[in-house]
Design an enzyme around this catalytic site. Structure first.
Site, PDB file in Angstrom:
ATOM      1  CD  GLN A   1       1.989   0.755   4.017  1.00  0.00           C
ATOM      2  OE1 GLN A   1       2.283   1.267   4.728  1.00  0.00           O
ATOM      3  NE2 GLN A   1       2.054  -0.449   3.361  1.00  0.00           N
TER       4      GLN A   1
ATOM      5  CG  HIS B   1       5.488   5.850   4.167  1.00  0.00           C
ATOM      6  ND1 HIS B   1       5.243   5.328   6.138  1.00  0.00           N
ATOM      7  CD2 HIS B   1       3.872   5.898   4.393  1.00  0.00           C
ATOM      8  CE1 HIS B   1       3.949   4.797   6.529  1.00  0.00           C
ATOM      9  NE2 HIS B   1       2.943   4.671   5.037  1.00  0.00           N
TER      10      HIS B   1
ATOM     11  CB  CYS C   1       0.965   2.349   1.100  1.00  0.00           C
ATOM     12  SG  CYS C   1       0.836   3.967   0.994  1.00  0.00           S
TER      13      CYS C   1
ATOM     14  NE  ARG D   1       1.695   9.509   8.476  1.00  0.00           N
ATOM     15  CZ  ARG D   1       0.653   9.288   7.806  1.00  0.00           C
ATOM     16  NH1 ARG D   1      -0.119   8.976   7.538  1.00  0.00           N
ATOM     17  NH2 ARG D   1       1.312   7.828   7.348  1.00  0.00           N
TER      18      ARG D   1
ATOM     19  CG  ASP E   1       1.352   6.083  -2.670  1.00  0.00           C
ATOM     20  OD1 ASP E   1      -0.086   6.414  -1.817  1.00  0.00           O
ATOM     21  OD2 ASP E   1       2.223   6.273  -1.581  1.00  0.00           O
TER      22      ASP E   1
ATOM     23  NE  ARG F   1       2.660   0.173   7.963  1.00  0.00           N
ATOM     24  CZ  ARG F   1       2.240   1.907   7.607  1.00  0.00           C
ATOM     25  NH1 ARG F   1       1.417   2.317   7.357  1.00  0.00           N
ATOM     26  NH2 ARG F   1       2.267   2.692   8.942  1.00  0.00           N
TER      27      ARG F   1
HETATM   28  N1  NVA Z   1       2.016   9.115  -0.833  1.00  0.00           N
HETATM   29  C1  NVA Z   1       1.371   9.232   0.437  1.00  0.00           C
HETATM   30  C2  NVA Z   1       2.066   7.796   1.406  1.00  0.00           C
HETATM   31  C3  NVA Z   1       0.310   7.864   2.125  1.00  0.00           C
HETATM   32  C4  NVA Z   1       0.436   6.644   3.162  1.00  0.00           C
HETATM   33  C5  NVA Z   1       1.503  10.407   0.864  1.00  0.00           C
HETATM   34  O1  NVA Z   1       2.577  10.598   1.303  1.00  0.00           O
HETATM   35  O2  NVA Z   1       0.557  11.230   1.192  1.00  0.00           O
HETATM   36  N1   CP Z   2      -0.583   3.961   4.361  1.00  0.00           N
HETATM   37  C1   CP Z   2      -0.120   4.084   5.312  1.00  0.00           C
HETATM   38  O1   CP Z   2       0.472   4.952   6.280  1.00  0.00           O
HETATM   39  O2   CP Z   2      -1.754   4.217   6.150  1.00  0.00           O
HETATM   40  P1   CP Z   2      -1.909   6.499   6.814  1.00  0.00           P
HETATM   41  O3   CP Z   2      -2.162   7.289   6.150  1.00  0.00           O
HETATM   42  O4   CP Z   2      -3.491   6.095   7.516  1.00  0.00           O
HETATM   43  O5   CP Z   2      -1.282   6.124   8.336  1.00  0.00           O
END
Ligand code: NVA
Ligand code: CP
Length: 303
Positions: free
Chosen positions: A133, A130, A258, A103, A218, A286
């Protein structure tokens, strides 16, 4: 050639379908207490350069259920934070582990890791996509409805990484995607450009949500955009998914997010806690979807 999962496009539509079927099977096996350990004596490396609750826990638990182990690596206590090249990290991890989840901020960084890794690399979220997800979201939709083909999905909010992955899913699987964003917060053009005309963009959420089978939103400020938060809160006024907005979608429309969610901003508490919301089923899925993904990638890359 090593198979990676950096975007949904790394799988074919047929592979996604069989992976979702397998996820349903793995979910059943877990519920019935069946022991299945395809990762015995194997390790999963997990590099997190951004926060996570669901992604970290689901991959870690998946490795435990599969009889393997997961190793959490953060930039603070590894050499990644001190400037060791991703290319070197990739080669070291591949020599000891069976797959790597990353990540990170720039999508290029996870592409770079994959380029130098002889074991599968999984994108656990980048600024652009992502995909993990989406596997859980598609699974959740299928558990609640018969098919996802030819439905209408409405994306309400930011044209962000999640929106991009929904665009990939729309093209791969074949469903309509109506994306409503404030002016200036549209998704990246090359990602949503679609010859079939299934993806449409607009700035009016009440218009784009009409007759949707599924409504998705989101956070308005993704990780890394903390400094823009105030400005974004103003720009996204009118984009809160509330019950009035949900009422413009089909009567039996589902609501997805998500998570993490910010009640009162991108969604009201009554919608996210209401009967149309499947957000906690998504979160649980997930685990099951990623187990199917891990099994698929590890099988593809034996020994
Ligand atoms: N769009 C959000 C998703 C978090 C799971 C982010 O990138 O922070
Ligand atoms: N939806 C998701 O990816 O959550 P986290 O940021 O908690 O991993």
């Amino acid at each position: 050639m090593t198979r990676h999962f950096l975007t949904l496009n790394d799988l074919s539509a047929i592979e996604i379908r069989s992976l979702l079927d397998r996820a349903i099977e793995l979910k059943r096996m877990l519920a019935e207490g069946e022991i299945y350990e395809p990762m015995r004596n194997r390790a999963l490396a997990m590099i997190f350069e951004k926060s996570s609750t669901r992604t970290r826990v689901s991959f870690e638990v998946a490795a435990i259920h599969f009889g393997g182990t997961a190793i959490f690596i953060s930039p603070n206590d590894s050499h990644l934070g001190r400037g060791e090249p991703v290319a070197d990290t990739a080669r070291v991890l591949a020599s000891m582990t069976s797959a790597v989840v990353m990540r990170t901020h720039s999508h290029e960084r996870v592409v770079d890791l994959a380029r130098h890794s002889s074991v599968p690399v999984i994108n656990g979220l980048s600024d652009l996509f992502h995909p993990c997800q989406l596997l859980a979201d598609l699974l959740t939709y299928l558990e609640n409805r018969d098919t996802i083909e030819d439905i209408k999905v409405a994306w309400i909010g930011d044209g962000n990484n999640m929106c991009h992955s929904w665009a990939n899913a729309s093209k791969l699987i074949g469903f309509d995607l109506a994306i409503a964003t404030p002016d200036g917060y549209e998704p990246q053009t090359d990602i949503v450009t679609d010859n079939s005309g299934r993806i449409i963009l607009g700035n009016d959420p009440l218009e784009m949500i009409k007759d949707a089978d599924l409504v998705v939103t989101d956070t308005w400020a993704s990780m890394g955009q903390e400094e823009e938060k105030q400005q974004r809160m103003q720009a996204f006024s009118g984009f809160t998914v509330d019950q009035n907005m949900m009422n413009q979608a089909k009567d039996n429309a589902l609501f997805m997010h998500c998570l993490p969610a910010y009640r009162g901003y991108e969604v009201t508490a009554d919608v996210i806690e209401g009967p149309q919301s499947v957000v906690f089923q998504q979160a649980e899925n997930r685990l099951h979807a990623q187990k199917a993904l891990l099994e698929f990638l590890l099988k593809e890359n034996l020994p």
